[in-house]
Design a protein around this motif. Structure first.
Motif, mmCIF file in Angstrom:
data_model
loop_
_atom_site.group_PDB
_atom_site.id
_atom_site.type_symbol
_atom_site.label_atom_id
_atom_site.label_comp_id
_atom_site.label_asym_id
_atom_site.label_seq_id
_atom_site.Cartn_x
_atom_site.Cartn_y
_atom_site.Cartn_z
ATOM 1 N N THR A 89 0.864 -1.171 0.000
ATOM 2 C CA THR A 89 0.000 0.000 0.000
ATOM 3 C C THR A 89 0.905 1.226 0.000
ATOM 4 O O THR A 89 1.647 1.460 0.968
ATOM 5 C CB THR A 89 -0.924 0.009 1.234
ATOM 6 O OG1 THR A 89 -1.671 -1.207 1.256
ATOM 7 C CG2 THR A 89 -1.872 1.193 1.193
ATOM 8 N N ILE A 90 0.839 1.977 -1.091
ATOM 9 C CA ILE A 90 1.674 3.156 -1.255
ATOM 10 C C ILE A 90 0.768 4.324 -1.619
ATOM 11 O O ILE A 90 -0.002 4.235 -2.577
ATOM 12 C CB ILE A 90 2.739 2.934 -2.350
ATOM 13 C CG1 ILE A 90 3.638 1.756 -1.966
ATOM 14 C CG2 ILE A 90 3.558 4.212 -2.576
ATOM 15 C CD1 ILE A 90 4.584 1.305 -3.054
ATOM 16 N N GLU A 91 0.848 5.382 -0.820
ATOM 17 C CA GLU A 91 0.032 6.575 -1.083
ATOM 18 C C GLU A 91 0.853 7.589 -1.857
ATOM 19 O O GLU A 91 2.071 7.704 -1.659
ATOM 20 C CB GLU A 91 -0.449 7.199 0.221
ATOM 21 C CG GLU A 91 -1.490 6.375 0.920
ATOM 22 C CD GLU A 91 -2.008 7.041 2.184
ATOM 23 O OE1 GLU A 91 -1.418 8.050 2.637
ATOM 24 O OE2 GLU A 91 -3.001 6.548 2.728
ATOM 25 N N LYS A 92 0.169 8.335 -2.721
ATOM 26 C CA LYS A 92 0.822 9.380 -3.497
ATOM 27 C C LYS A 92 0.140 10.709 -3.238
ATOM 28 O O LYS A 92 -1.081 10.817 -3.291
ATOM 29 C CB LYS A 92 0.748 9.064 -4.993
ATOM 30 C CG LYS A 92 1.382 10.128 -5.871
ATOM 31 C CD LYS A 92 1.168 9.846 -7.335
ATOM 32 C CE LYS A 92 0.070 10.751 -7.829
ATOM 33 N NZ LYS A 92 -0.132 10.737 -9.259
ATOM 34 N N THR A 93 0.929 11.713 -2.943
ATOM 35 C CA THR A 93 0.448 13.089 -2.881
ATOM 36 C C THR A 93 1.338 13.886 -3.823
ATOM 37 O O THR A 93 2.405 13.426 -4.229
ATOM 38 C CB THR A 93 0.532 13.671 -1.455
ATOM 39 O OG1 THR A 93 1.886 13.575 -1.003
ATOM 40 C CG2 THR A 93 -0.375 12.936 -0.501
ATOM 41 N N ALA A 109 5.238 13.899 -7.639
ATOM 42 C CA ALA A 109 4.672 12.840 -6.794
ATOM 43 C C ALA A 109 5.549 12.619 -5.566
ATOM 44 O O ALA A 109 6.776 12.568 -5.660
ATOM 45 C CB ALA A 109 4.551 11.542 -7.578
ATOM 46 N N LEU A 110 4.894 12.503 -4.420
ATOM 47 C CA LEU A 110 5.553 12.127 -3.169
ATOM 48 C C LEU A 110 4.920 10.807 -2.748
ATOM 49 O O LEU A 110 3.714 10.738 -2.492
ATOM 50 C CB LEU A 110 5.337 13.192 -2.087
ATOM 51 C CG LEU A 110 5.901 12.849 -0.702
ATOM 52 C CD1 LEU A 110 7.434 12.802 -0.737
ATOM 53 C CD2 LEU A 110 5.414 13.854 0.325
ATOM 54 N N TYR A 111 5.734 9.747 -2.692
ATOM 55 C CA TYR A 111 5.238 8.408 -2.370
ATOM 56 C C TYR A 111 5.556 8.055 -0.922
ATOM 57 O O TYR A 111 6.664 8.314 -0.448
ATOM 58 C CB TYR A 111 5.883 7.368 -3.289
ATOM 59 C CG TYR A 111 5.555 7.563 -4.746
ATOM 60 C CD1 TYR A 111 4.303 7.227 -5.246
ATOM 61 C CD2 TYR A 111 6.494 8.097 -5.617
ATOM 62 C CE1 TYR A 111 3.998 7.410 -6.587
ATOM 63 C CE2 TYR A 111 6.197 8.275 -6.960
ATOM 64 C CZ TYR A 111 4.949 7.928 -7.437
ATOM 65 O OH TYR A 111 4.663 8.110 -8.765
ATOM 66 N N ALA A 112 4.579 7.462 -0.237
ATOM 67 C CA ALA A 112 4.760 7.017 1.143
ATOM 68 C C ALA A 112 4.267 5.582 1.274
ATOM 69 O O ALA A 112 3.164 5.250 0.834
ATOM 70 C CB ALA A 112 3.984 7.916 2.094
ATOM 71 N N LEU A 113 5.096 4.738 1.873
ATOM 72 C CA LEU A 113 4.725 3.346 2.119
ATOM 73 C C LEU A 113 3.832 3.295 3.350
ATOM 74 O O LEU A 113 4.216 3.754 4.426
ATOM 75 C CB LEU A 113 5.978 2.500 2.336
ATOM 76 C CG LEU A 113 5.765 1.022 2.609
ATOM 77 C CD1 LEU A 113 5.126 0.325 1.410
ATOM 78 C CD2 LEU A 113 7.093 0.364 2.958
ATOM 79 N N VAL A 114 2.616 2.758 3.187
ATOM 80 C CA VAL A 114 1.640 2.707 4.274
ATOM 81 C C VAL A 114 1.595 1.322 4.899
ATOM 82 O O VAL A 114 1.546 1.175 6.118
ATOM 83 C CB VAL A 114 0.241 3.124 3.766
ATOM 84 C CG1 VAL A 114 -0.805 2.987 4.847
ATOM 85 C CG2 VAL A 114 0.281 4.537 3.220
ATOM 86 N N ALA A 115 1.592 0.278 4.064
ATOM 87 C CA ALA A 115 1.499 -1.092 4.568
ATOM 88 C C ALA A 115 2.161 -2.043 3.578
ATOM 89 O O ALA A 115 2.273 -1.743 2.394
ATOM 90 C CB ALA A 115 0.038 -1.488 4.774
ATOM 91 N N GLU A 116 2.581 -3.190 4.111
ATOM 92 C CA GLU A 116 3.230 -4.216 3.295
ATOM 93 C C GLU A 116 2.471 -5.527 3.435
ATOM 94 O O GLU A 116 1.909 -5.806 4.486
ATOM 95 C CB GLU A 116 4.667 -4.439 3.752
ATOM 96 C CG GLU A 116 5.542 -3.229 3.657
ATOM 97 C CD GLU A 116 6.987 -3.533 4.027
ATOM 98 O OE1 GLU A 116 7.416 -4.694 3.903
ATOM 99 O OE2 GLU A 116 7.680 -2.601 4.435
ATOM 100 N N PRO A 117 2.493 -6.359 2.386
ATOM 101 C CA PRO A 117 1.884 -7.685 2.521
ATOM 102 C C PRO A 117 2.733 -8.547 3.451
ATOM 103 O O PRO A 117 3.923 -8.267 3.658
ATOM 104 C CB PRO A 117 1.896 -8.233 1.086
ATOM 105 C CG PRO A 117 2.996 -7.494 0.405
ATOM 106 C CD PRO A 117 3.053 -6.139 1.055
ATOM 107 N N GLU A 118 2.128 -9.571 4.026
ATOM 108 C CA GLU A 118 2.847 -10.441 4.958
ATOM 109 C C GLU A 118 4.049 -11.118 4.316
ATOM 110 O O GLU A 118 5.031 -11.383 4.976
ATOM 111 C CB GLU A 118 1.902 -11.499 5.531
ATOM 112 C CG GLU A 118 0.889 -10.935 6.500
ATOM 113 C CD GLU A 118 0.012 -12.011 7.099
ATOM 114 O OE1 GLU A 118 0.387 -13.198 7.080
ATOM 115 O OE2 GLU A 118 -1.064 -11.660 7.600
ATOM 116 N N ASN A 119 3.962 -11.396 3.024
ATOM 117 C CA ASN A 119 5.040 -12.102 2.334
ATOM 118 C C ASN A 119 5.950 -11.145 1.568
ATOM 119 O O ASN A 119 6.535 -11.505 0.557
ATOM 120 C CB ASN A 119 4.461 -13.153 1.397
ATOM 121 C CG ASN A 119 3.554 -12.545 0.332
ATOM 122 O OD1 ASN A 119 3.086 -11.419 0.468
ATOM 123 N ND2 ASN A 119 3.308 -13.296 -0.716
#
Length: 128
Positions: A89-93, A109-119
């Motif tokens: 999950t990557i958000e862009k502003t 674009a400014l990208y921020a990592l919000v969440a990662e999959p378990e694998n």
């Protein structure tokens, strides 16, 4: 048709699938080999290497597309899209930045990592 063209056509038509290559499920019936995770040089421009660099950078802090390009990622939106399809999950502003030469760039674009999959470690090959 000259002989050079004939040779190229014959060579192209004789391509064989890779034996014992893993196949991705759910890709419309088309076979596609899954790359084995490997370590890349710091200057590698392979897509997998770019995804690894982007993910490592985003784990530290949000980054602009300008910063990602300077890290050797030629077209960051493509790599971000691929990471999202892998489950990240990557958000862009969008932001305004001034580059090293003093030019102002709006809508970067400014990208921020919000969440990662378990694998995540399996998907990215040790970047986790």
């Amino acid at each position: 048709m000259n002989t050079n063209t004939s040779a190229r056509v014959a060579a192209a038509g004789s391509a064989r699938p890779i034996e014992n290559a893993p196949v991705l499920a759910g890709n419309g019936g088309a076979s596609k080999a899954v790359s084995k995770h490997r370590k890349f040089s710091a200057k590698s421009t392979a897509s997998e290497a770019q995804r690894q660099r982007i993910l490592e950078a985003l784990r530290r802090r949000p980054h602009t597309s300008y910063e990602l390009i300077r890290m050797g990622c030629y077209y960051p939106p493509a790599r971000i899209f691929e990471l999202k399809r892998m489950g990240f999950t990557i958000e862009k502003t969008t932001v305004t930045v001034v580059d090293g030469d003093g030019f102002t760039h709006d809508g970067v674009a400014l990208y921020a990592l919000v969440a990662e999959p378990e694998n995540a470690d399996v998907l990215i090959g040790g970047a986790a």
